[in-house]
Design an enzyme around this catalytic site. Structure first.
Site, PDB file in Angstrom:
ATOM      1  N   LYS A 150     -21.481  -8.040   3.350  1.00 45.08           N
ATOM      2  CA  LYS A 150     -21.432  -7.195   4.554  1.00 45.08           C
ATOM      3  C   LYS A 150     -20.979  -5.777   4.202  1.00 45.08           C
ATOM      4  CE  LYS A 150     -21.359  -6.356   9.054  1.00 45.08           C
ATOM      5  NZ  LYS A 150     -20.437  -5.260   9.283  1.00 45.08           N
ATOM      6  N   SER A 160     -23.139  -8.845  11.577  1.00 41.97           N
ATOM      7  CA  SER A 160     -23.816  -7.626  11.993  1.00 41.97           C
ATOM      8  C   SER A 160     -24.690  -7.935  13.200  1.00 41.97           C
ATOM      9  CB  SER A 160     -24.680  -7.063  10.857  1.00 41.97           C
ATOM     10  OG  SER A 160     -25.276  -5.841  11.227  1.00 41.97           O
ATOM     11  N   GLY A 196     -23.781  -5.981  16.424  1.00 42.53           N
ATOM     12  CA  GLY A 196     -23.244  -5.088  17.437  1.00 42.53           C
ATOM     13  C   GLY A 196     -23.334  -5.654  18.835  1.00 42.53           C
ATOM     14  N   GLU A 210     -26.187   1.092   5.273  1.00 45.15           N
ATOM     15  CA  GLU A 210     -26.293   1.664   6.618  1.00 45.15           C
ATOM     16  C   GLU A 210     -25.817   3.113   6.634  1.00 45.15           C
ATOM     17  OE1 GLU A 210     -23.443   0.978  10.280  1.00 45.15           O
ATOM     18  OE2 GLU A 210     -24.722  -0.785   9.970  1.00 45.15           O
ATOM     19  N   GLY A 261     -16.453 -10.262  19.695  1.00 44.83           N
ATOM     20  CA  GLY A 261     -15.980 -11.625  19.871  1.00 44.83           C
ATOM     21  C   GLY A 261     -16.325 -12.220  21.217  1.00 44.83           C
TER      22      GLY A 261
END
Length: 313
Positions: A163, A112, A114, A170, A12
């Site tokens: 997602k 997505s 990171g 993944e 965030g």
């Protein structure tokens, strides 16, 4: 565009920074006053101009439920709330219905990217009405990479469903790399395991960002000696497998990858005890006790074995 950001952690906080760099007016709230622009969600609402848009980036489950409920009591008809955390798509549908009853828009967004998203952009998978998604497009355009990286996947819940499947894939890709590494390490034929992975980065069909990240990790710790063989899961893998069951879709690779994470947390696997005991019983295979001694197999001299009924006839 003005937007409130609730939750200024690893994701965030960087998303808020990328939006500010893109010219947006971001008002952030976090429980940590050192990074927060306001002291409460109430003050956040007072700082934003109507109709307001608020993006929630807090851990899934109870923290998200509580935050959305509190915001729902503070927001007004015409406002929009975005859940950008890793929520279950079923929860999105409940939140959307509750907010919709108050004429508050709801959009779910799987994110997505990171810690690299600040510079590279974030892949965004969005669910919600066309009207609400279009209203938020200035924000989405700033957060996503320059090329691709965005989909309006469908109605409420579709973003987090997409997602969820992304994270399931993944799991499978990471497990394949992990098993390949373990086999290379176990071999006495390959003497440069990190070099083998580096050689795959260009011109091969398995080149990928995950491979790049693994090479980076091996550069820092060639034998991964500083790590424990323990892998946590954040929930999406479980939800993916459950959705597969609900839709009768076989997911053998993703399911196996999820179970491998469970197995990584067991120093002395109960399931493997059963397997070892049964192999000893039906095949006479030797087993090792906790003290390290080798127990007698079923076909060892002196072993007390009762043969099957058919064998006794």
């Amino acid at each position: 565009m003005q937007i409130g950001m609730v939750g200024l952690g690893k994701m965030g906080g960087k998303m808020a920074e990328r939006l500010r760099r893109g010219g947006h007016d971001v008002v952030g709230y976090d429980r940590d006053p050192a990074v927060s622009d306001v002291s409460s969600l109430k003050e956040l609402m007072e700082r934003l101009q109507e109709p307001r848009a608020v993006w929630v980036m807090v851990p899934s489950g109870p923290p998200t439920h509580a935050t959305i409920e509190e915001l729902g009591n503070l927001m007004s008809p015409g406002d929009i709330l975005v859940d950008g955390g890793n929520s279950h798509y079923v929860d999105d549908q409940k939140h959307g219905a509750a907010l919709g009853a108050k004429q508050i828009g709801f959009v779910d967004c799987g994110v997505s990217g990171g810690v690299w998203g600040l510079e590279n952009g974030y892949a965004l998978m969005v669910g919600g009405s066309t009207e609400n998604v279009e209203r938020l497009m200035p924000v989405f355009d700033t957060l996503k990479p320059e090329k691709d990286g965005f989909v309006h996947a469908g109605e409420i819940g579709a973003g987090h469903f997409a997602k969820m499947v992304h994270n399931g894939i993944e799991y499978g890709m990471m497990q394949a790399f992990a098993e390949g590494w373990e086999l290379l390490e176990a071999s006495d034929v390959v003497t440069d395991v990190p070099g083998a992975f580096k050689s795959w980065r260009t011109g091969t069909v398995i080149r990928s960002w995950l491979l790049d990240l693994l090479v980076r990790a091996l550069d820092e710790d060639p034998a991964l000696e500083e790590l424990e063989g323990y892998a946590q899961d954040s929930g999406e893998g479980r939800w993916t497998v459950q959705a597969a069951v609900d839709h009768a879709v076989p997911l053998p690779v993703i399911t196996a990858a999820l179970y491998a994470r469970f197995a990584s947390r067991q120093d002395d696997s109960p399931a493997m005890k059963v397997v070892a005991a049964l192999r000893n019983q039906f095949g006479g295979h030797a087993v090792t006790s906790k003290e390290g001694s080798v127990a007698k197999g079923a076909d060892s001299p002196g072993a007390d074995v009762v043969p099957p009924v058919e064998a006794q006839k």
